[in-house]
Structures are given as C-alpha cells and as structure tokens.
Write a protein that holds these residues in place. Sequence first.
Motif, PDB file in Angstrom:
ATOM      1  N   TYR A 170      70.012  63.828  16.141  1.00  0.00           N
ATOM      2  CA  TYR A 170      69.745  64.730  15.015  1.00  0.00           C
ATOM      3  C   TYR A 170      68.253  65.010  14.928  1.00  0.00           C
ATOM      4  O   TYR A 170      67.427  64.242  15.434  1.00  0.00           O
ATOM      5  CB  TYR A 170      70.229  64.106  13.697  1.00  0.00           C
ATOM      6  CG  TYR A 170      71.733  64.132  13.542  1.00  0.00           C
ATOM      7  CD1 TYR A 170      72.379  65.222  12.961  1.00  0.00           C
ATOM      8  CD2 TYR A 170      72.514  63.064  13.989  1.00  0.00           C
ATOM      9  CE1 TYR A 170      73.762  65.252  12.827  1.00  0.00           C
ATOM     10  CE2 TYR A 170      73.891  63.083  13.864  1.00  0.00           C
ATOM     11  CZ  TYR A 170      74.510  64.185  13.282  1.00  0.00           C
ATOM     12  OH  TYR A 170      75.883  64.215  13.157  1.00  0.00           O
ATOM     13  N   ARG A 183      81.591  68.361   7.418  1.00  0.00           N
ATOM     14  CA  ARG A 183      81.503  67.117   6.651  1.00  0.00           C
ATOM     15  C   ARG A 183      80.108  66.521   6.723  1.00  0.00           C
ATOM     16  O   ARG A 183      79.268  66.948   7.510  1.00  0.00           O
ATOM     17  CB  ARG A 183      82.515  66.099   7.182  1.00  0.00           C
ATOM     18  CG  ARG A 183      83.974  66.515   7.042  1.00  0.00           C
ATOM     19  CD  ARG A 183      84.880  65.476   7.686  1.00  0.00           C
ATOM     20  NE  ARG A 183      84.687  65.406   9.133  1.00  0.00           N
ATOM     21  CZ  ARG A 183      84.987  64.349   9.889  1.00  0.00           C
ATOM     22  NH1 ARG A 183      85.484  63.257   9.316  1.00  0.00           N
ATOM     23  NH2 ARG A 183      84.794  64.368  11.188  1.00  0.00           N
ATOM     24  N   GLN A 184      79.911  65.505   5.897  1.00  0.00           N
ATOM     25  CA  GLN A 184      78.682  64.720   5.942  1.00  0.00           C
ATOM     26  C   GLN A 184      79.069  63.249   6.037  1.00  0.00           C
ATOM     27  O   GLN A 184      79.878  62.761   5.245  1.00  0.00           O
ATOM     28  CB  GLN A 184      77.832  64.961   4.692  1.00  0.00           C
ATOM     29  CG  GLN A 184      77.308  66.387   4.587  1.00  0.00           C
ATOM     30  CD  GLN A 184      76.480  66.612   3.337  1.00  0.00           C
ATOM     31  OE1 GLN A 184      76.526  65.830   2.389  1.00  0.00           O
ATOM     32  NE2 GLN A 184      75.709  67.697   3.316  1.00  0.00           N
ATOM     33  N   VAL A 231      70.649  65.187   6.594  1.00  0.00           N
ATOM     34  CA  VAL A 231      70.760  65.652   5.214  1.00  0.00           C
ATOM     35  C   VAL A 231      69.890  64.815   4.287  1.00  0.00           C
ATOM     36  O   VAL A 231      69.209  65.330   3.396  1.00  0.00           O
ATOM     37  CB  VAL A 231      72.231  65.601   4.739  1.00  0.00           C
ATOM     38  CG1 VAL A 231      72.350  65.994   3.268  1.00  0.00           C
ATOM     39  CG2 VAL A 231      73.100  66.483   5.614  1.00  0.00           C
ATOM     40  N   LEU A 252      72.310  60.154   5.888  1.00  0.00           N
ATOM     41  CA  LEU A 252      73.484  61.010   5.745  1.00  0.00           C
ATOM     42  C   LEU A 252      73.310  62.154   6.732  1.00  0.00           C
ATOM     43  O   LEU A 252      72.278  62.842   6.716  1.00  0.00           O
ATOM     44  CB  LEU A 252      73.597  61.539   4.316  1.00  0.00           C
ATOM     45  CG  LEU A 252      74.910  62.242   3.943  1.00  0.00           C
ATOM     46  CD1 LEU A 252      76.079  61.262   4.010  1.00  0.00           C
ATOM     47  CD2 LEU A 252      74.809  62.854   2.542  1.00  0.00           C
ATOM     48  N   PRO A 288      75.110  65.581   9.016  1.00  0.00           N
ATOM     49  CA  PRO A 288      76.196  66.561   9.046  1.00  0.00           C
ATOM     50  C   PRO A 288      77.032  66.408  10.314  1.00  0.00           C
ATOM     51  O   PRO A 288      76.513  66.092  11.389  1.00  0.00           O
ATOM     52  CB  PRO A 288      75.457  67.900   9.031  1.00  0.00           C
ATOM     53  CG  PRO A 288      74.149  67.608   9.716  1.00  0.00           C
ATOM     54  CD  PRO A 288      73.807  66.186   9.370  1.00  0.00           C
TER      55      PRO A 288
END
Length: 721
Positions: free
Chosen positions: A18, A39-40, A65, A33, A35
């Motif tokens: 990420y 959804r997360q 997130v 958190l 993605p």
Amino acid sequence: MSRVRVLLLNQALGPLDYRVPYGMAVEPGSIVLAPLGPRQLTGVVWEEDRLDAESVGDNRLRPLVQAYALPPLAAPLRRLIEWTADYYLAPTAAVLRMALASASALEGGRTVTEYRATGLVPDRLTPQREQALERIGERQGLCRELAMAADVSDAVIRGLIKVGAIEAVEVSVDDPFAEPDPDFAPPALEAAQREAAQIFVDAVRAPDFAPFLLHGVTGSGKTEVYFEAIAEALRGGRQTLVLLPEIALTEPFLKRFAARFGHEPVAWHSGLRQSQRRRAWRAISTGDAKVVVGARSSLFLPYRDLGLVVVDEAHETSFKQEDGVQYHARDVAVMRAKLERIPVILASATPAIETRQMAEIGVYREVRLPGRYGAAELPDIEAIDLIAEPPPRGRWIAPRLVAELKENLERGEQALLFLNRRGYAPLTLCRNCGHRFQCPNCTAWMVEHRLVSRLACHHCGHVMPPPELCPECKEPDSLVPVGPGVERIADEVRALFPDARTAIVTSDTIWSPAKAAEFVARMEAGAIDIVVGTQLVTKGYHFPNLTLVGVIDADLGLSGGDLRAAERSFQQIAQVAGRAGRGEKPGRVLVQTHEPGAPVISALVSGDEESFYEAETEARREAAMPPFGRLAGIIVSSEDLAEATETARLIGRSAPTVENMAVFGPAPAPLAMLRGRHRQRLLVHAARSLDVQDVIREWLGKLEWPRGVRVAIDVDPYSFL
C-alpha cells in the motif's frame, strides 16, 4: 516510508503493498486500516524482507485509510506470529488475528452501552423470556452477548428491555486497572520454597531467556514460589503472563492472587464481555496491565514490556488448541519467552514426558519441591479390584469405597468422586430392538443428560429431548441408559446417603469463572459433603477439609490406542488424588480398576512415579515417538464422502519418498463424521531431525482438490480422533 507491506486479517489473502499518504506515520508493527475492493480491512505493517508479496508498481498502489493511535506490535511478537504460522503450518493472518483479538479496542471512545437484569418479572413470561432471565442472572453485557449466554434470539432480549426487565447501563471501558503491590502480603516460605523462589527472582532480574520446570508434588506450594518471581517483575515495572488451562480455574486464582498482592490481575478468557476484552487489550498494549492471567489465547496479546511467563499445570492437554491454528500453548509460551529474552516457568506436579526430556538434556532447568507445604502429607493410595470386589448389580461404587464415604461423612469431612465422563450415561439404547441413539452429524453416541432432560452430542453440540417411544420399534418405556456418567454416580450417592449434600462439577455446571467461584465458596463454607466431578475438579483447587478421593473408573482413559493414554491417565489420577489431604487432616485415595496390576495403577499405588515415567519414556524412545520422533496429522473432510475419500487417496498417492519419514493411511478417522463432514486421516511419522513442515508444505502445495474439501494439518497432534 512511502510504500509499505501490510498483513491483512484475511486468511485467503497474502500480504499486500500500500501507499502511505502524506502526513501519515507508520512503521513495522503499526496497526492500520487498508482498502480492499469496496471494503476496508484491519492489518499490520510488516517488514518487506520477511513476507513475500506480488510486485506492484507505485502507480497502482492504493493509499492506507488510517493508522490507529496504538502502540505498534513489537518485533518479538511479529517473530512469534511468523514462527507459529511456520511451525504449525497455519496462515500467518490467522495467527495475527489472535494478537488483534479485540476489534473494538482499536477504536477510540471511552464508554459503551451494556445491559443487565433489573429483577422485574414481566407479566407476559414466555418460556424463552423465563430461560433468558434465569441464565442471565447477574451477567451484564451487550444485547448480542446476553442473547448468546441465554441461548435465545436478540429479539427476546430486546423485548425484555422494552418491558423493563432488562436495563441499559453506560460502562466506562478505559478505566485503569489497579496495580498489584509486590510487598502487600509476602508469605512465610519454607526452606525449599525460598531456595526455589530465589532462583526465579534472580532469573527475572537478569533478564534473559531462561526456561524452568517447576516440578513439585500436589500441595507443595508451587504457586507461592512463582508468585515471588511475579513480585520481582512488578518491582521492575515489567509485565507478567500466567497461563491457566481452564477458565474455571481463573476465579479461584484471582482470589489467591489478590490475597498476596492486594489487587486482582487482569483476566483474559472467552467468558469476558466485549467491553472487558477492550479494556484489557488496551491496558496490555500500553503496559498498564502488569499481570495478566488467561487462557492459551492470551499468549499472542501485544504486551508492551513482558518480563515473565508462567504456565501453570503445564502438563494439561487442554493447552493444545484443537481447531483453527492448532498450536500448543506450552511450547509457544517457551518460544515467546525466547524471543522476548525473558524467563519462563512451567509449573506441574506431573510434567509431560516432552517437558521431562527437555529437563533431562539440560535445555530446561528443573527446580523441585519434593514435599507438601506445612504439616500436610501426600495421601495414601489404594486400588480396589473391581473383579474381586464388584459393586452390587446396577451400582458403580464398590462396597469398600461406600464404607469409606460413610465414615468420612460421620467425621464431617468432604469427599470427591472422580469420573471423567459428563452426563448421566454415555449411551442410550432400546432394550426391545437394540436401537442406539447416534448423533445425526457425527459418528458418536448421544449422551443422556438427565439434569436437563436432553440427549446431547459432545462433539457438535446437537441436542434432542429423550423420546417417549423407540424411534425404531415404537415400543414405549423401552429406552435404557448404558454405563455411568457423573450424574448417574451422583444419583447413586444420593440413594446411598440421602442426607449428604452433593454437587456435580463438570463443564455443564461450571461454565464460567463466576460459577467456579460459587462452587469454591460453597466448598470452603462446608456446604458440600460429596463432590462428583470430571477432570475439571482435578486441577488447582485447594480444599483443606477434603480428605477422601474415589476414582470410579481408573481404566477409562487407557483404551483407544492413544500414544499418551497411559501418561494422561497417570497425570489425571495423580492430580485428582492430590486434592485429598491438603490441610492438616490426612488424605485417602481409593482407585477402582479392573486391572490393579497395570503399570499406571501400580505406579500410583506404590508412589513410584519415576519408574513409570522411565518405562514410558523408553517405550517412546524405542518407537521413535515424541519427543524422540515427530508426528503430524493430515485430516481431510468434506460433506461429500466420495470427495473426502478421493482427496485423501490423492494425498496418500502423492506422498514423497523421504528418508526417515513414513506416511500411514489414508483411513477413515475414528470420528469418521464430525459436524456433518466425512473425515479421513493420514499420519506422518518422521525422525526428530527432519524438517517435516517443509516436506508437507511442498507436498501439499503441488496438489489441488475440490472447493468443498478442507485439508487441516495438525503438527504434534494430541487428539487422534
């Protein structure tokens, strides 16, 4: 750090990369958190060089997130998660989930709304409402938690809230825990205890990895000794974890701890409410929870500054997790201590052969307490030959044990009858046609539980009311119980001694720490004369007025061909015998058996524990069984019998030819159907030096099987069902 690798709480996914948004600070161990599609998901930032992931260009990375405002998971815990996943051949995400065991703890917020009974009985009292109010009692929790505890729907609980029988309570979830005082009530230790305690205190001060076996007879004061090590960890401001094998032992331990340290430790087990789990998890992660006592899952919690691990009753087989990640908490506790570089104490009166061997070769340091504390002495143990001295027809307690119970009652002393079989009878059949009641979901007999008027499967939980007619021949009043369970023994006791106050102690009656505390209080107050119990009552309890123990069927655990059957039977009976004579009054133990000459029984009666263990150890050595060899079970299951059978055969045909390794099977598992799934087993037996995990990983990694088939791997199995 603009790019990070994240391990998500999803077993089907591997690690993913990420992008870290501008202004967000993360490091290895940070809880984030992330993605995933729409959804997360929660995950943890991991070192890139330790987990492989698909290579993705920077321009395709999605941004994180959120980074939670929590301490990161420390490197030793991350290494433990990796080791557990690798050793037990489990998904790393499944092990990580145990470390992040309270989803609500990740979020902020200091209060939550819980519910409790008000004492009001509604005018419209349906059977479901009556059951809910009876089972909730003084329990408090979320609406869903109360519904699960009462075995009713959420709608029943909401209806009771609406009529005022249950009220809302605002609960503060982040109040700090009181800190135990290491100098609150130091005990008067005997010489052997002081010597042992000093060894542990010095180890805590070091600090460095130091594995100990605290080997002391029942009643020798092992708990007081390792309490001194906990006191030293407290003085140094460090955290301690104490593992217990059963949550029913938690409440008595909390009281004992509070008497020594002034305040209770922080508890962690499956009986906690969500708000309690949240509060405990956050206090553990910040280091505010100085002493944690818990079940095996507490091993993976994110301790901020762990200084000591204690595994009490370390021989207990319940430390082996039998589903999900099938780890052994005793062994993982040693590994956590090694990674944290701290001492670990394995305390037991009857250590497992694996633990004894580690002490024998010098990996563990053995510290012994050979005698009981104070004036207490070990009980006399005698065998009752059930062939020479059988009980009357239709009875299960031999005449000599009945006579001892009578004398014990006349002296005003307490007695314990042990039978490791719940319910009233293990089998119900029709005397007319021979029909036996079998679980529709498992290859197991339905067990009669007369206290609640049910037939129950102890494997999948299926229950049914006892029918009035035989379902096969429709004959009325033809169903008969076969064999005894603890309820049947309790009925016999009541018939023999109608004035005696009896109590049944099993997981059916002691299902929570509160119930255990209630039982202990009644025993200490002298409100119980005779206890009839299963293995639940064999460990950890201290009742000075309990002077007589009767083992109803000492041969029960010796059948079935289990590798550890003799050892487990010895441990169980020795532990239950250890409940007798723990005060100033002498104890007596009578063991009912059909084989008084069996090595297990002979060792118990003669007190020759060492010879028994030497013989068992030598038999294991000759057969290259653990701890001198390695075992791994491969369990194939499916709702479709043909799929399960074919997949098991495929795995068997594909077994690699490896020196010092043999594969047995496939064959139907002894429990050939469990929870509606057909089961086949293979057993891998290998030399100790072989990395059997790598072999199995490569072997099964090349194979494919239908989606409906599950293949589970049990490294170092304890159950062969």
